[in-house]
Each structure stands twice: as structure tokens, then as C-alpha cells.
Design a protein around this motif. Sequence first.
Motif, PDB file in Angstrom:
ATOM      1  N   GLY A  48       0.815  -1.211   0.000  1.00  0.00           N
ATOM      2  CA  GLY A  48       0.000   0.000   0.000  1.00  0.00           C
ATOM      3  C   GLY A  48       0.846   1.256   0.000  1.00  0.00           C
ATOM      4  O   GLY A  48       0.568   2.207  -0.743  1.00  0.00           O
ATOM      5  N   THR A  49       1.893   1.277   0.820  1.00  0.00           N
ATOM      6  CA  THR A  49       2.741   2.461   0.878  1.00  0.00           C
ATOM      7  C   THR A  49       3.603   2.585  -0.383  1.00  0.00           C
ATOM      8  O   THR A  49       3.987   3.694  -0.755  1.00  0.00           O
ATOM      9  CB  THR A  49       3.629   2.435   2.130  1.00  0.00           C
ATOM     10  OG1 THR A  49       4.276   1.169   2.262  1.00  0.00           O
ATOM     11  CG2 THR A  49       2.793   2.690   3.373  1.00  0.00           C
ATOM     12  N   LEU A  50       3.892   1.462  -1.035  1.00  0.00           N
ATOM     13  CA  LEU A  50       4.612   1.527  -2.316  1.00  0.00           C
ATOM     14  C   LEU A  50       3.771   2.259  -3.359  1.00  0.00           C
ATOM     15  O   LEU A  50       4.275   3.117  -4.097  1.00  0.00           O
ATOM     16  CB  LEU A  50       4.963   0.130  -2.810  1.00  0.00           C
ATOM     17  CG  LEU A  50       5.572   0.051  -4.220  1.00  0.00           C
ATOM     18  CD1 LEU A  50       6.882   0.831  -4.289  1.00  0.00           C
ATOM     19  CD2 LEU A  50       5.795  -1.405  -4.634  1.00  0.00           C
ATOM     20  N   CYS A  55       2.851   7.232  -6.571  1.00  0.00           N
ATOM     21  CA  CYS A  55       1.970   8.359  -6.918  1.00  0.00           C
ATOM     22  C   CYS A  55       2.596   9.690  -6.522  1.00  0.00           C
ATOM     23  O   CYS A  55       2.570  10.657  -7.286  1.00  0.00           O
ATOM     24  CB  CYS A  55       0.609   8.197  -6.240  1.00  0.00           C
ATOM     25  SG  CYS A  55      -0.383   6.832  -6.862  1.00  0.00           S
ATOM     26  N   PHE A  56       3.159   9.745  -5.338  1.00  0.00           N
ATOM     27  CA  PHE A  56       3.689  10.997  -4.799  1.00  0.00           C
ATOM     28  C   PHE A  56       4.906  11.483  -5.587  1.00  0.00           C
ATOM     29  O   PHE A  56       5.069  12.699  -5.812  1.00  0.00           O
ATOM     30  CB  PHE A  56       4.061  10.811  -3.331  1.00  0.00           C
ATOM     31  CG  PHE A  56       4.319  12.085  -2.586  1.00  0.00           C
ATOM     32  CD1 PHE A  56       3.269  12.745  -1.951  1.00  0.00           C
ATOM     33  CD2 PHE A  56       5.588  12.619  -2.494  1.00  0.00           C
ATOM     34  CE1 PHE A  56       3.491  13.928  -1.252  1.00  0.00           C
ATOM     35  CE2 PHE A  56       5.826  13.803  -1.796  1.00  0.00           C
ATOM     36  CZ  PHE A  56       4.774  14.455  -1.173  1.00  0.00           C
ATOM     37  N   PHE A  57       5.764  10.548  -6.006  1.00  0.00           N
ATOM     38  CA  PHE A  57       7.011  10.912  -6.683  1.00  0.00           C
ATOM     39  C   PHE A  57       6.973  10.624  -8.185  1.00  0.00           C
ATOM     40  O   PHE A  57       8.026  10.484  -8.807  1.00  0.00           O
ATOM     41  CB  PHE A  57       8.200  10.169  -6.059  1.00  0.00           C
ATOM     42  CG  PHE A  57       8.563  10.639  -4.685  1.00  0.00           C
ATOM     43  CD1 PHE A  57       9.212  11.847  -4.496  1.00  0.00           C
ATOM     44  CD2 PHE A  57       8.252   9.875  -3.582  1.00  0.00           C
ATOM     45  CE1 PHE A  57       9.552  12.285  -3.229  1.00  0.00           C
ATOM     46  CE2 PHE A  57       8.592  10.293  -2.301  1.00  0.00           C
ATOM     47  CZ  PHE A  57       9.246  11.509  -2.129  1.00  0.00           C
ATOM     48  N   GLY A 214      -0.317   6.724   3.831  1.00  0.00           N
ATOM     49  CA  GLY A 214       1.041   6.860   3.323  1.00  0.00           C
ATOM     50  C   GLY A 214       1.214   8.177   2.582  1.00  0.00           C
ATOM     51  O   GLY A 214       2.226   8.879   2.741  1.00  0.00           O
ATOM     52  N   LEU A 215       0.233   8.533   1.749  1.00  0.00           N
ATOM     53  CA  LEU A 215       0.265   9.822   1.050  1.00  0.00           C
ATOM     54  C   LEU A 215       0.301  10.978   2.050  1.00  0.00           C
ATOM     55  O   LEU A 215       1.046  11.959   1.876  1.00  0.00           O
ATOM     56  CB  LEU A 215      -0.955   9.959   0.140  1.00  0.00           C
ATOM     57  CG  LEU A 215      -0.979   9.095  -1.128  1.00  0.00           C
ATOM     58  CD1 LEU A 215      -2.331   9.247  -1.830  1.00  0.00           C
ATOM     59  CD2 LEU A 215       0.157   9.488  -2.075  1.00  0.00           C
TER      60      LEU A 215
END
Length: 249
Positions: A48-50, A55-57, A214-215
Motif C-alpha cells: 500500500g505504501t509503495l 503516486c507521490f514521486f 502513506g500519502l
Amino acid sequence: MLYAILGIIQGLTEFLPVSSSGHLVLSSHIFNIEKSQILPIIIVCHIGTLFALLCFFARDILRVLKDSMVITQIFIVTLVSAIFVLAGRNFFENLFQRPAVVCVALLVTAAFLILTKRFVKGKRGMFALNFKDAFWLGIAQGFAVIPGISRSGITIFSLLARGVAPEAAFKFSFIAGIPAIVGSFLLEARQIGVNFNSHPANLWFTLGASYLFGLFGLFILKRAVKSLQLYYFGFYLVPASILGFMFVR
């Protein structure tokens, strides 16, 4: 519901420099989750955090893919940390069953974070890093497999100590960690199937919670790094470690 709570804990702590694995080990101990389930839960949360990380980077990752030098450095980071982790894999996995060790490791992370106050004047950008930076980042990432040692905390610290600009250290620390996150999932994929086959809802709740939070965690950390206030997380970890000792005694 319990697995969703663990997903929230993972999402918030995976990217914040407070050690997601340390918090999950202590949470699992407090909630009395079976020892055989702890590691698979951590790996599912990492998926999930991957997704949140990608998405973030997304834009920065696309830029990196066009630069062969940075790709080579990421390969070095991954190789060094993989050798380190695989050499002591059984030892590191056993630490997940020892909450007291996690509490000590949280104090070590706190020390690294507080020391970041001394290394915030670097000016080198992400595309100005060298092979020595990559090597030491790989060593730092290898140590982060110890539950209680924050991967983001120790890797950002290692880059700041090498004279890298704070925002560049923030970005490269996470982008270089993507192969390690993927690799940890592949190594433990069989365990995930065994433990979650009979409860697929648990997997999706955990996955979704870790992604969304995570986001949120990445957004908070980015602001902390840019404002040079990373050391505040170290002040949080000291009482967190003490409370952990109280619960696991």
C-alpha cells in the motif's frame, strides 16, 4: 477493523522517520496478534505504501528514468543493502519477535534524527550525487531492516551528512528505496498468501489504509524536511520508546 488500524499505523509511520516496522511490532504485541502473522502484515502494508510512493514521486521518477547515472546509483544502493540484509536475514527476522530490541532501536533512530540539526546546509541536488553517496545510502538502508530503525530517518540522515540538500535527500532517499520495498514483498509473497487467503477483506482494508495514510505521511515529511524540522520526530521517539518498554515488560 484491527488490520485497518495496522494499515493506518503503517501508512503514517512508513514515511515519517519513526520506524513503521517498530510501530507495527509493538502494536502487534499490544493487540496480541500471533507472531507468525506479524511479518506478512508488514509486507502487505508495504504494498500500500509503495503505491503511495509511486503516486507521490511520479514526476521525479520519470526524470530519474532519463538519467543513466542516477539509475546506476540506485542500483548500487539496492545491491549494497541487499547484500547486507541477505547476509543476516535470519538474524534480522528474529528481531521482529523481540519488542524490547525494537524499543532500543527507536532510541537509536531518535539520536540520528536529532543530529540532523547539524547537517542542513548541503547544496548538492539529486542529480549531483556520486557513487560514495550511493554506497553509504545502501549501508544505511541495510541497517533500516532492523525493526525500530527508521529507513527514511537513517537514509535522509546519511545523505544530509554527505552534504546533500534537504529536499534532494528527501526525494532520493525514497526513490532509491523503491527496489528494496518491491524486493521485500517478493521474498515474503508466499507467506502473505497463506495468512490472508481465508480473510481477503483484511488484506484490502490494510492495503487501502496504508495507501491513503502513506500519502498523508509523505506530505507531512516533505514539509518537515523543507522547513528543517526533522529533529522534532526524534523528540517523539524518546517517549514512544519508553512507553514501548512499559507495554512489553
